[in-house]
Scaffold this active site. Structure first.
Site, PDB file in Angstrom:
ATOM      1  N   CYS A  48     -15.717  -8.049  -6.826  1.00  0.00           N
ATOM      2  CA  CYS A  48     -14.359  -8.062  -5.835  1.00  0.00           C
ATOM      3  C   CYS A  48     -13.224  -8.895  -6.510  1.00  0.00           C
ATOM      4  O   CYS A  48     -13.546 -10.073  -6.598  1.00  0.00           O
ATOM      5  CB  CYS A  48     -14.870  -8.483  -4.484  1.00  0.00           C
ATOM      6  SG  CYS A  48     -13.373  -8.509  -3.174  1.00  0.00           S
ATOM      7  N   CYS A  51     -12.610 -11.770  -3.737  1.00  0.00           N
ATOM      8  CA  CYS A  51     -13.448 -13.221  -3.530  1.00  0.00           C
ATOM      9  C   CYS A  51     -14.678 -13.398  -4.634  1.00  0.00           C
ATOM     10  O   CYS A  51     -15.328 -14.288  -4.764  1.00  0.00           O
ATOM     11  CB  CYS A  51     -14.189 -12.957  -2.222  1.00  0.00           C
ATOM     12  SG  CYS A  51     -15.426 -11.699  -2.207  1.00  0.00           S
ATOM     13  N   CYS A  97     -15.299  -4.879   1.037  1.00  0.00           N
ATOM     14  CA  CYS A  97     -15.919  -5.995   0.572  1.00  0.00           C
ATOM     15  C   CYS A  97     -16.783  -6.808   1.900  1.00  0.00           C
ATOM     16  O   CYS A  97     -15.988  -7.133   2.769  1.00  0.00           O
ATOM     17  CB  CYS A  97     -15.447  -6.929  -0.381  1.00  0.00           C
ATOM     18  SG  CYS A  97     -16.180  -8.529  -0.692  1.00  0.00           S
ATOM     19  N   CYS A 100     -15.155 -10.764   1.908  1.00  0.00           N
ATOM     20  CA  CYS A 100     -13.864 -10.965   2.275  1.00  0.00           C
ATOM     21  C   CYS A 100     -13.003  -9.784   3.011  1.00  0.00           C
ATOM     22  O   CYS A 100     -11.796 -10.111   3.357  1.00  0.00           O
ATOM     23  CB  CYS A 100     -13.103 -11.247   0.997  1.00  0.00           C
ATOM     24  SG  CYS A 100     -12.743  -9.954  -0.107  1.00  0.00           S
ATOM     25  N   CYS A 120     -15.995   5.447  -4.478  1.00  0.00           N
ATOM     26  CA  CYS A 120     -14.741   5.909  -4.952  1.00  0.00           C
ATOM     27  C   CYS A 120     -13.719   4.761  -4.977  1.00  0.00           C
ATOM     28  O   CYS A 120     -13.627   4.340  -3.606  1.00  0.00           O
ATOM     29  CB  CYS A 120     -13.960   7.129  -4.523  1.00  0.00           C
ATOM     30  SG  CYS A 120     -12.562   7.503  -5.316  1.00  0.00           S
TER      31      CYS A 120
END
Ligand code: FE
Length: 132
Positions: A48, A51, A97, A100, A120
């Site tokens: 990510c 984070c 995510c 976060c 996607c």
């Protein structure tokens, strides 16, 4: 969406570049075929960009033809949360995510086996940690 990192909006603006902020924190979508990873083929782990949570493996990345990096499964259970998104006159499943709360993209039921799913994802939401 929840943000277990407790990062404030001002802190996100400092930490992320404007495109990453628009996508991760405001749910924007980068134009197809413009992101840095749609055609990426190096092996590694995609984390990510907000984070650092490890989200996807290059082992599950495939050529969807969509212009966005596409995966058939997340790296592990619990890394991603799903939310119904009714914006733009469509009913889609948004993916975020789990750590976060950053917007990643959407998941569609037209992916390859073994899952039949297409995660996607915006390149702006990801950071590739190459294997070598
Ligand atoms: Fe995150």
């Amino acid at each position: 969406m929840s943000d277990t990192t407790q990062t404030t909006e001002d802190e996100w603006r400092v930490k992320l570049d404007p495109t990453q902020f628009a996508v991760l924190r405001e749910g924007a979508t980068e134009p197809a075929f413009t992101g840095k990873y749609w055609n990426e083929k190096r092996p590694g782990v995609y984390t990510c960009a907000g984070c650092g949570t490890e989200l996807f493996s290059s082992d599950t990345k495939y050529e969807s033809g969509s212009g966005w990096p596409s995966f058939f499964t997340p790296l592990a259970e619990g890394r991603i949360v799903e939310k119904t998104d009714t914006s733009h006159g469509m009913v889609r499943t948004e993916i975020l995510c789990a750590n976060c709360g950053g917007h990643l993209g959407h998941v569609f039921p037209d992916g390859p086996q073994p899952t039949g799913l297409r995660y996607c994802v915006n390149s702006a939401s990801l950071e590739l940690a190459p294997e070598d």
